[in-house]
Design a protein around this motif. Structure first.
Motif, short mmCIF file in Angstrom:
data_model
loop_
_atom_site.label_atom_id
_atom_site.label_comp_id
_atom_site.label_asym_id
_atom_site.label_seq_id
_atom_site.Cartn_x
_atom_site.Cartn_y
_atom_site.Cartn_z
N UNK A 1 58.80 53.30 53.38
CA UNK A 1 57.46 53.59 53.82
C UNK A 1 56.89 52.49 54.51
N UNK A 2 57.21 51.18 54.20
CA UNK A 2 56.81 50.12 54.82
C UNK A 2 57.42 50.00 56.13
N UNK A 3 58.54 50.49 56.60
CA UNK A 3 59.27 50.34 57.90
C UNK A 3 58.70 51.34 58.69
N UNK B 1 47.87 41.29 70.04
CA UNK B 1 47.39 42.54 69.60
C UNK B 1 48.27 42.94 68.46
N UNK B 2 48.40 41.95 67.40
CA UNK B 2 49.46 42.32 66.54
C UNK B 2 48.63 43.06 65.49
N UNK B 3 49.33 43.90 64.58
CA UNK B 3 48.64 44.84 63.32
C UNK B 3 49.47 44.09 62.12
N UNK B 4 48.58 43.74 61.05
CA UNK B 4 49.21 43.30 59.97
C UNK B 4 48.44 44.13 58.88
N UNK B 5 48.99 45.07 58.08
CA UNK B 5 48.77 46.27 57.26
C UNK B 5 49.44 45.85 55.95
N UNK B 6 48.68 45.76 54.89
CA UNK B 6 49.18 45.72 53.45
C UNK B 6 49.37 47.13 52.95
N UNK B 7 50.31 47.52 52.02
CA UNK B 7 50.34 49.05 51.64
C UNK B 7 51.03 48.80 50.30
N UNK B 8 50.73 50.05 49.51
CA UNK B 8 51.47 50.17 48.25
C UNK B 8 52.26 51.46 48.39
N UNK B 9 53.38 51.63 47.41
CA UNK B 9 54.38 52.59 47.85
C UNK B 9 53.61 53.88 47.26
N UNK B 10 52.60 53.72 46.14
CA UNK B 10 52.08 54.96 45.67
C UNK B 10 51.28 55.70 46.58
N UNK B 11 50.81 55.05 47.86
CA UNK B 11 50.06 55.92 48.73
C UNK B 11 51.08 56.62 49.83
N UNK B 12 52.41 56.68 49.42
CA UNK B 12 53.28 57.31 50.44
C UNK B 12 54.13 58.31 49.63
N UNK B 13 53.87 58.92 48.59
CA UNK B 13 54.61 59.66 47.94
C UNK B 13 55.02 61.14 48.63
N UNK B 14 54.19 61.38 49.79
CA UNK B 14 54.59 62.34 50.72
C UNK B 14 56.08 62.19 51.39
N UNK B 15 56.28 60.80 51.42
CA UNK B 15 57.68 60.47 52.06
C UNK B 15 58.91 60.59 51.33
N UNK B 16 58.40 60.72 49.87
CA UNK B 16 59.69 60.75 49.05
C UNK B 16 60.73 61.63 49.17
N UNK B 17 60.65 63.15 49.42
CA UNK B 17 61.62 63.84 49.82
C UNK B 17 62.37 63.63 50.90
N UNK B 18 61.88 63.24 52.16
CA UNK B 18 62.44 62.72 53.13
C UNK B 18 63.34 61.57 53.01
N UNK B 19 62.69 60.70 52.13
CA UNK B 19 63.53 59.37 52.18
C UNK B 19 64.87 59.73 51.07
N UNK B 20 64.33 60.42 49.88
CA UNK B 20 65.76 60.50 49.04
C UNK B 20 66.75 61.56 49.79
N UNK B 21 66.45 62.35 50.51
CA UNK B 21 67.47 63.03 51.20
C UNK B 21 68.39 61.93 52.02
N UNK B 22 67.57 61.40 52.75
CA UNK B 22 68.37 60.32 53.83
C UNK B 22 69.07 59.44 53.06
N UNK B 23 68.55 58.77 51.78
CA UNK B 23 69.17 57.63 51.19
C UNK B 23 70.33 58.30 50.36
N UNK B 24 70.29 59.67 49.86
CA UNK B 24 71.39 59.94 49.02
C UNK B 24 72.62 60.15 50.19
#
Length: 335
Positions: free
Chosen positions: A135-137, A269-292
């Motif tokens: 999610x961070x990347x 023109x740099x962007x610094x953005x903090x994040x929490x993984x809990x905000x990106x649960x929508x990416x979970x199916x996509x990530x777990x499929x790729x990671x597997x």
């Protein structure tokens, strides 16, 4: 009703936590009521964010309560069930770590397939740790093919995966920072980094400039402090930083000054953005499929530092905070 050992926080740490801030307590666990399950934990996770929960301050998660068992990710085996959805013998991922046995509503546990991957993988590459890196990347830093990526804390749980995932997503060069020559070697030889920095040698900015003479596009920050300053200095125009953690300041007892080169954000023109993984649960199916798939193809190398037994869980946490781990720090809870 089994007797279970669990770890309590008994004092708020002042600076670096000490063993005496914790206590291992024996308690009797009740049988499950309708809709509940009883889980014998097999693996538990210790993570940097837990340090923040030891402070009595308002944050994105409530602080740990004094005199009560702490919480965290764990994988275990269901030994008693009053739920038709989670049978005895199932392996489940849940959030009641720091104890040998956990009684919970079945809805709070996720059944995992330990034939597809080892149980502990669901606390690492196939769990919150891997999703955090992805999610961070992607969602936060907007990694594009050809980007040059810098990762701090690169030998840790999230960092060791972030570098590899960046390569799978098309980064042209991935640079990692870790502490000591052995971790530096492992970044290059085991985790697929193209260049590595030993921050203990000093001159972070000089080392980063040598590794990326034309600058970096993406910074994945697990450390903060001098690493964030060096990344800002080395950023190209329109660079992006995903701020995941700042372990260098978690034990600070006084306010820590921020980077003194923030003025560069304007011109570059740099962007610094903090994040929490809990905000990106929508990416979970996509990530777990790729990671597997990456794991099956041998494109994602995972590493674990394992400490045995609930009695040593505090040592595992304190060691992780000092950088004693390579990859994911885990506690195995023998039967």
């Amino acid at each position: 009703m089994p007797v279970s050992k669990e770890v309590h926080l008994v004092a708020r740490p002042d600076g670096e936590p000490r063993p005496e801030d914790f206590s291992v307590v024996e308690t009797t666990v009740a049988d499950p009521a309708p809709g509940q399950i009883l889980v014998r934990n097999d693996w538990m996770s210790v993570d940097p964010y837990m340090r923040g929960r030891m402070n009595d301050v308002k944050s994105y998660v409530p602080p740990f309560e004094l005199g009560k068992a702490m919480e965290g990710g764990a994988v275990g085996t269901v030994v008693a069930s009053q739920s038709p959805d989670v049978p005895v013998g199932a392996s489940v991922l849940h959030f009641q770590g720091w104890r040998q046995y956990a009684l919970m509503d079945a809805a709070r546990a996720k059944v995992v397939d330990t034939d597809a991957a080892p149980a502990q993988a669901y606390l690492s590459a196939l769990g919150m740790v891997g999703l955090t890196a992805y999610a961070g990347l992607t969602a936060v830093a907007g990694l594009k093919e050809g980007d040059v990526v810098f990762v701090s804390g690169a030998a840790g749980a999230v960092g060791s995966l972030a570098g590899q995932i960046a390569k799978q997503l098309g980064a042209s060069k991935v640079i990692g920072s870790a502490g000591g020559p052995e971790k530096k070697r492992r970044l290059l030889e085991e985790f697929g980094y193209d260049a590595a920095i030993d921050y203990r040698e000093g001159d972070l900015e000089g080392q980063l400039a040598e590794a990326a003479p034309e600058g970096i596009d993406v910074y994945f920050d697990n450390v903060g402090g001098d690493h964030l300053r060096a990344a800002i200095q080395g950023m190209r125009v329109h660079g992006r930083a995903a701020l995941c953690g700042a372990i260098s300041v978690y034990n600070a007892t006084e306010p820590v000054p921020g980077p003194d080169n923030l003025g560069l954000l304007v011109g570059k023109r740099i962007k610094l953005q903090g994040f929490l993984v809990g905000d990106h649960g929508d990416l979970a199916p996509e990530y777990y499929k790729n990671a597997a798939q990456w794991l099956a193809e041998g494109k994602l190398h995972t590493e674990e530092t394992v400490v045995e037994g609930i009695d040593n869980a505090v040592d595992a946490f304190l060691g992780m905070m000092r950088g004693a781990n390579t990859g994911k720090m885990l506690v195995r809870l023998p039967v």
